[in-house]
Design an enzyme around this catalytic site. Structure first.
Site: not given
Ligand code: EZ4
Ligand code: CO
Length: 403
Positions: A160, A263
């Site tokens: 991710y 966030e």
């Molecule tokens: O996972 O914007 O710091 N940025 C992040 C992003 C968030 C997405 C979630 O909507 O962590 O990638």
């Molecule tokens: Co983030």
């Protein structure tokens, strides 16, 4: 008095989904607010259409604080990302209107500029360490002073925060969530190696950041922070979920690497303990998901008392309307730290014409009255909504994270 005459919600998908609130006044002036909640867009659209807009018609658009209190305290059901994103959209649109009426950029209404410009961080992410560092070098060549490094984890199929597209970052990738597999030991081995190579190859001038995306337990996060200390990170982000804010005490006790979180926070109550107990160094809450400029200023004021600085989230799922509002906020707030920035696609920029700009690692909100951003409804209408979700992550034995 300037009456709210009408309001409507515009859902568009110029490469990704955005929800925008447009408020019109009796004077013909309009304002825009961002209501995008990644993967839950239509819930906020309905909250606005079905439950907020009917209560706004006829109110005085100048009464930003009162309308905020009315929507927050008056609703009985307080907080939550859907509610707070909807309130944020109203709040942004009202600040936009007030700026246009006053013929001033919004940062002037917030007390004026506290600094010359807003330092932003860019994103270097690659499947391999080499690719990540190559991207970081290209950002440095564009003038960036701060770069977030995310790299694929050897042995894992996907990670991710590491985009498939070389130029645009978009983790919401499927109409039913993709499921990915996670290995904490592999991750904990790979990150210090990435930052060691980064300091060797990029030097010590650039600010380096890293996002854990809530993947670690507090004690694992403490270990990672400690392993990264020699490389002097600007921050380590979302090292563990903050549902239990006190979890950060364990991380804090184990490392001097600066910590950022928030966030996903939607109100001051999500970060009260983190801030008052000085468990974080940067608060990532945004004007969009944390109740608008009005509420984020309150969070920043609390943070200012405890030496916590702001570091607003600014990924591509926050529309150019949020980016504009964030830059007015950042320029004005005394305890600003850094702003996240990712460029939007050309189609997104065409739907949201804006005045803010980037120059050599810094951003400027521009001098247009209001927020300095608008929505081109004809362009927006060409891109119908498409369901898109963020991936779901599982551990190697198939179980979900239980922290
Ligand atoms: O996972 O914007 O710091 N940025 C992040 C992003 C968030 C997405 C979630 O909507 O962590 O990638
Ligand atoms: Co983030």
């Amino acid at each position: 008095m300037i009456k709210i005459a009408a309001a409507r919600v515009i859902v568009t998908c110029p490469g990704r989904n955005f929800v925008t609130l447009k408020i019109q006044t009796s004077e013909g002036i309009h304002g825009v607010g961002d209501a995008t909640l990644n993967g839950r867009e239509l819930a906020v659209a309905s909250y606005l259409n079905d439950h907020v807009i009917p209560c706004l018609i006829g109110r005085d658009a100048h009464r930003i604080e009162d309308i905020w209190q009315y929507l927050y305290r008056g609703a009985y059901w307080r907080r939550g990302p859907v509610t707070m994103s909807a309130i944020a959209a109203v709040d942004m649109a009202l600040w936009d209107i007030k700026g246009k009426v006053a013929r001033l950029p919004v940062y002037q209404l917030l007390g004026g500029a506290s600094r010359q410009h807003v330092m932003v961080y860019g994103h270097a992410n690659g499947t391999t360490l080499e690719q990540t560092l190559e991207q970081a070098r290209s950002l440095l060549a564009q003038g960036y002073r701060a770069v977030r490094l995310q790299s694929g984890v050897p042995g894992l199929k996907s990670t991710y925060g590491v985009s498939k597209d070389r130029f645009f970052y978009e983790p919401a990738d499927a109409d039913i969530p993709t499921e990915t597999v996670w290995s904490t030991p592999a991750y904990l081995r790979s990150v210090p190696a990435l930052f060691e190579a980064a300091r060797q190859q990029l030097g010590w001038e650039v600010h380096l950041l890293h996002d854990v995306h809530h993947r670690l337990t507090p004690i694992e996060a403490g270990r990672l922070g400690s392993d990264l200390e020699p490389f002097r990170l600007f921050w380590l982000e979302d090292a563990t979920p903050a549902d239990n804010q006190e979890a950060f005490r364990l991380i804090r006790a184990n490392t001097t690497t600066p910590l950022a979180a928030g966030e996903v926070f939607n109100s001051i109550w999500d970060c009260k303990t983190l801030i008052e107990q000085q468990l974080i160094d940067y608060i990532r809450a945004t004007v969009l998901h944390a109740g608008g400029i009005t509420h984020l200023r309150r969070i920043a004021s609390l943070a200012d008392l405890y030496n916590v600085r702001t570091g607003c989230h600014g990924a591509t799922d926050l529309s150019p309307v949020t980016m504009a509002a964030a830059l007015h906020f950042d320029l004005s707030v005394p305890n600003f730290g850094i702003q996240e920035y990712m460029r939007h696609s050309e189609a997104t920029d065409a739907v949201f014409p804006h005045h803010y700009g980037f120059d050599a690692g810094f951003m400027y909100p521009g001098e247009a009255a209001g927020l300095g951003v608008d929505i081109d409804e004809a362009a927006a209408a060409k891109f119908p909504y498409r369901r898109a979700y963020l991936p779901v992550n599982r551990l190697e034995d198939g179980s979900m994270f239980n922290w």
